[in-house]
Design an enzyme around this catalytic site. Structure first.
Site, mmCIF file in Angstrom:
data_model
loop_
_atom_site.group_PDB
_atom_site.id
_atom_site.type_symbol
_atom_site.label_atom_id
_atom_site.label_comp_id
_atom_site.label_asym_id
_atom_site.label_seq_id
_atom_site.Cartn_x
_atom_site.Cartn_y
_atom_site.Cartn_z
ATOM 1 N N HIS A 96 0.880 -1.137 0.003
ATOM 2 C CA HIS A 96 0.147 -0.030 -0.136
ATOM 3 C C HIS A 96 0.812 1.172 -0.024
ATOM 4 O O HIS A 96 1.993 1.290 0.624
ATOM 5 C CB HIS A 96 -0.911 -0.110 1.263
ATOM 6 C CG HIS A 96 -2.209 0.869 0.975
ATOM 7 N ND1 HIS A 96 -2.047 2.343 1.190
ATOM 8 C CD2 HIS A 96 -3.356 0.442 0.677
ATOM 9 C CE1 HIS A 96 -3.427 2.754 0.918
ATOM 10 N NE2 HIS A 96 -4.090 1.863 0.509
ATOM 11 N N HIS A 97 0.234 2.271 -0.637
ATOM 12 C CA HIS A 97 1.293 3.479 -0.970
ATOM 13 C C HIS A 97 1.370 4.334 0.496
ATOM 14 O O HIS A 97 2.120 5.207 0.699
ATOM 15 C CB HIS A 97 0.468 4.294 -1.776
ATOM 16 C CG HIS A 97 1.501 5.535 -2.633
ATOM 17 N ND1 HIS A 97 2.604 5.694 -1.980
ATOM 18 C CD2 HIS A 97 1.628 5.804 -3.933
ATOM 19 C CE1 HIS A 97 3.346 6.421 -3.189
ATOM 20 N NE2 HIS A 97 2.423 6.522 -4.226
ATOM 21 N N ALA A 98 0.439 3.916 1.395
ATOM 22 C CA ALA A 98 0.757 4.403 2.763
ATOM 23 C C ALA A 98 1.923 3.982 3.459
ATOM 24 O O ALA A 98 2.320 4.707 4.494
ATOM 25 C CB ALA A 98 -0.477 3.940 3.543
ATOM 26 N N ASN B 25 5.975 8.803 3.163
ATOM 27 C CA ASN B 25 5.851 9.360 1.892
ATOM 28 C C ASN B 25 6.434 10.765 1.875
ATOM 29 O O ASN B 25 5.770 11.591 2.501
ATOM 30 C CB ASN B 25 4.717 9.459 1.535
ATOM 31 C CG ASN B 25 3.881 8.033 0.856
ATOM 32 O OD1 ASN B 25 4.253 7.751 -0.316
ATOM 33 N ND2 ASN B 25 3.574 7.116 1.760
#
Length: 467
Positions: free
Chosen positions: A138-140, A312
């Site tokens: 997941h991009h999180a 991120n």
């Protein structure tokens, strides 16, 4: 317990059944180099050992109704490798098309938020005897830089299994505390956020005014919502189409040296040429240049007094793509000039502004608005923010071994959004430029044509170099 940053949490809030916020790494490996031979159970056991030294893979989400701030990461005390690592075989003849179809199906599935947000598939049955490994995270949990670092932890420079970092093994996200989560969230929301807002407003106003001035004078990045509409700029469904291709990094550098540009400039020129050819064949080529959004890492950037923690650490640079130039040489020169103009403009902007504003992302409200936006097909009712997302992530220029298997290619695949349904991600490794393309199958089921266009465009430029 570790609270997510606003930008990390935003990838959770943006996610719907159609708009899936995970990143993918598709790794091609040669199983013949594995010490003792390839065995799925043995590979999974070795992966379990290595995951014990990757804290990101062992943490999961936690939240509370009393928490008014972003969710938190906690250690998964019930971690089970068998819930994350699977095997599957592609149908005969096991070619690139069959692999892409299977990966497209897997890419359209949501990750279970009740466990650490990643999964890995061993894909067997390939015609050439190789094995594909598909990792979804997941991009999180990751951005471009951290995903490359994660790959480095899973891979080695020799087939032999490495010793583990004892500090990484001992590192833990910790347990949960509903009271601490709620109180800490309230302090962040009612005390720190107003202070941060007061600091951000004047900076953001200066950036906005300067951006508009540069945009209308054609001396900087194009402004959002000024891109021409294409088939990629429409509401998306959960169905994904995937294409991968690989070109020689030495060939790309030959073009770079011949025209005095950067590797990234050549990548943008190749992408512009491939997209021009694709849309022209469909009689859909806009008369204006397409607009690309290029993620820019801000890892290591001085954060000054902005409170912007998290995984991120990325900003974004808008640039025009020379899709309006029919001549390949002109496209390289134009891509370099347009990129230089955008870089100069982007350098004037505090790279942490986006991350700082993301701290104010309202979780439930943002998630409901995103669902409404997708369900009502609102992406079709306004001009596109941009046309295509193009990432270029540098990797190691030497051979790698994944769990003992020689890596022959690593193809990255990023997420797509409503109204922004094309993602082209490039990863350089071991003398190759690996290109992964992901789109919505309802609008672009034939993205393999775009992938083939990269090789075609490079061939033309190499002929110019030889001449």
């Amino acid at each position: 317990m570790q609270r997510l940053s606003g930008l990390d949490a935003s990838f959770l809030y943006l996610e719907t059944r159609s708009q899936l916020m995970h990143v993918i790494g598709l790794i091609e490996i040669d199983p013949s180099t594995v010490p003792g031979g390839y065995s799925f159970p043995r590979m999974r056991s070795e992966l379990e050992r290595r995951v014990s030294a990757i804290p990101t893979f062992r943490r999961k989400l936690d939240n509370s109704l009393l928490n008014i701030d972003h969710p938190v990461w906690i250690e998964d005390d019930d971690f089970d490798i068998e819930r994350h690592v699977h095997r599957v075989a592609v149908p005969a003849p096991g070619g690139e098309r069959e692999v892409a179809d299977l990966c497209g199906h897997l890419a359209g599935q949501t990750l279970d938020r009740g466990k650490p947000l990643w999964e890995l598939w061993f894909i067997e049955g390939l015609a050439d005897g190789k094995i594909a490994v598909m990792l979804r995270v997941h991009h999180a949990n990751v951005d471009g830089v951290t995903s490359a670092e994660m790959l480095a932890q899973l891979c080695t420079m020799t087939p032999e299994p490495p010793d583990l970092d004892s500090q990484q093994v001992a590192e833990s996200a910790g347990g949960t505390s509903r009271a601490t989560m709620a109180v800490g969230g309230a302090v962040n929301y009612f005390v720190q956020r107003p202070i941060a807002m007061a600091k951000l407003l004047p900076r953001t106003l200066d950036i906005s005014v300067g951006w508009l001035r540069r945009s209308f004078s054609n001396t900087g990045m194009p402004a959002p919502f000024r891109a021409p509409r294409t088939r990629f700029n429409a509401p998306i469904s959960p169905h994904r189409s995937i294409a991968i291709t690989q070109v020689s990094l030495d060939d790309v550098k030959r073009v770079k040296n011949r025209f005095g540009v950067t590797v990234n400039d050549v990548v943008l020129a190749l992408a512009g040429g491939a997209l021009r050819s694709y849309l022209e064949d469909k009689d859909e080529l806009p008369d204006r240049p397409l607009v690309g959004m290029v993620p820019v890492s801000v890892h290591g950037l001085d954060e000054k007094d902005l409170v912007v923690p998290g995984t991120n650490k990325v900003s974004g640079m808008f640039t025009l793509l020379p899709t309006d130039r029919p001549d390949p040489v002109e496209r390289v020169e134009a891509a370099a000039e347009l990129s230089r103009r955008s870089k100069a403009h982007h350098a004037e902007i505090d790279g942490n502004i986006l991350r700082a504003w993301a701290q104010f992302a309202p979780g439930t409200t943002m998630a409901n608005l995103m669902k409404l936006y997708g369900d009502r097909n609102l992406a079709a009712s306004h001009p596109p923010v941009f046309n295509v997302l193009i990432s270029n992530v540098p990797g190691p220029d030497f051979p790698l071994y994944f769990l003992g298997a020689r890596v022959s290619a690593v193809y990255p695949l990023g997420p797509i959004f409503h109204g922004l349904g094309l993602n082209i991600t490039v990863f350089s490794a071991d003398g190759h430029l690996n290109i992964g393309i992901l789109s919505c199958a309802d609008h672009a089921p034939d993205v393999s044509v775009i992938a083939n266009g990269f090789a075609d465009q490079l061939k033309v430029l190499l002929e110019v170099c030889e001449a």
